[in-house]
Design an enzyme around this catalytic site. Sequence first.
Site, PDB file in Angstrom:
ATOM      1  CG  ASN A 204      -3.607   3.865   2.515  1.00  0.00           C
ATOM      2  OD1 ASN A 204      -2.798   3.014   2.144  1.00  0.00           O
ATOM      3  ND2 ASN A 204      -4.515   3.607   3.452  1.00  0.00           N
ATOM      4  NE  ARG A 205       3.387   7.529   2.587  1.00  0.00           N
ATOM      5  CZ  ARG A 205       3.989   8.677   2.283  1.00  0.00           C
ATOM      6  NH1 ARG A 205       5.018   8.687   1.470  1.00  0.00           N
ATOM      7  NH2 ARG A 205       3.565   9.817   2.803  1.00  0.00           N
ATOM      8  N   GLY A 206       0.289   3.078   1.962  1.00  0.00           N
ATOM      9  CA  GLY A 206       0.516   1.695   2.358  1.00  0.00           C
ATOM     10  C   GLY A 206      -0.159   0.710   1.428  1.00  0.00           C
ATOM     11  CD  GLU A 207      -5.694   1.180   1.215  1.00  0.00           C
ATOM     12  OE1 GLU A 207      -6.582   0.834   2.017  1.00  0.00           O
ATOM     13  OE2 GLU A 207      -5.823   2.148   0.425  1.00  0.00           O
ATOM     14  CG  ASP A 274     -14.741   6.268   4.802  1.00  0.00           C
ATOM     15  OD1 ASP A 274     -14.310   5.411   4.020  1.00  0.00           O
ATOM     16  OD2 ASP A 274     -15.010   6.043   5.993  1.00  0.00           O
TER      17      ASP A 274
END
Length: 487
Positions: A204-207, A274
């Site tokens: 995701n964006r944060g990861e 998921d």
Amino acid sequence: MLHAVETAFYQKHVLVVGDLMLDRYLWGDVTRISPEAPVPVVHMQRESHRCGGAANVASNLAKLGLHTSIVGFVGEDSDGQVLISALQESGIDTHGILPLAGWSTITKTRVIGGHQQILRMDRETPLADTAHASQLLHQQVMPMLEGEQRPHVIILSDYAKGVLSFELCQALIVRARNLGIPVLVDPKGRDYARYRHATALSPNRGELRGVTGVEDGDLNTLLDAGESLRQSLDVAFLAVTLSEQGIALVDGSEHPRRIPAMAQEVYDVSGAGDTVIATLGAGLAAGLTRLDALHLANLAAGVVVGKLGTAAIDLNELRGALLTDATYEQSDKIANWAHAKQQIARWHAQGEKVVFTNGCFDLLHAGHVTYLEHARRLGQRLVLGLNTDASVSRLKGPERPLIQEQDRARVLAALAAVDLVVLFEQDTPLELIEQLRPDILAKGADYREDQVVGGDLVRRWGGRVALVQLVQGRSTTGIVQRISAQK
């Protein structure tokens, strides 16, 4: 799209490896604040359990109709048995699950009051011996890659609980790569070296910010950093989930391709990642392109975030999402010249080949549909130039067209093979072709290449002319003549 892959879903096998979790929900009502402390008092009404983590990935796959196997650990406890039973009830093969002595099944308990999550309590025990655990899983999973029952796709669902060690990930990825099995990874943490040579990652964006170090800057800067990461890891593509901004495909194209979010209402994002990795895996297993598989995954995510709690999507819900999406897309497919020119420029920027064909398409029949499907396969996008009513009358006579131009455009836009319908009032599409600058000009094989209007133009800018075989005995003129003869 779903009609084309639904049968394939039932014939495909996906293996999920990762961190298994049990999600427990305590449901109740809140009517007052406790006199003992400033906290709500929840009057409990019921308790439920759902599959979480890698188990939720498997649950999504099974509900979509794929044969699903799962490998991971549970503890030798009642929660582990509850989780295994829930997986088995969904038709998931649980022979790869290992009960681990001295370890607790990872359990997340959420207290819900009045449809609002009030509290989450996590129970998990760190793996005491990660090397031993990795060896156990290695012995369990590697034989599953061999023989006739080997999976068509492998998904690694990593929640950083110690199950997916560097050694295990690399052993799986390298062996799968040698066997031609795609490996998709839902990653965690800041060290992505363990995922090297995988087919795809879905941060995701944060990861992605965490692993690339791009904490500031706009989205384009972040996606550029994602492309550098993709290259350094020798990964085919990244599917970057962007919450309300949808999903971005980073695959070495000049510009990342963006798929806008489709959620109408967002209640809970639990498990949305998921669903994305599961639906992406299902689509690739069924033979979809990575872009079409991501489009499917994006629609699926838009459904599950509208549910409360960790949730999976099933085929009926995915059908509904596709129908809604098609309704919106259909009106967007009918474009004026300026909009069509802009859209084609965007497709070209994404590295997609644009096919152009034209015609009257009065009384759409099976021959038309087959022709358009064959034309679409020449590239990635098909633009259809449609003669207006006035143009058809000049070409075919005052009795034609039988169907008005807006109705013809509406029906053609409903075809999956057609990406854009553009009306033109001239007798030939030459001016329209000059404006749109397609890569491939398709025409029926009843023409010679030197007879195709616009052929010289297209070849001049590096394109080509393609002649498409027609279905014999199918023509609008023939249908009209037969109807007239019966009067």
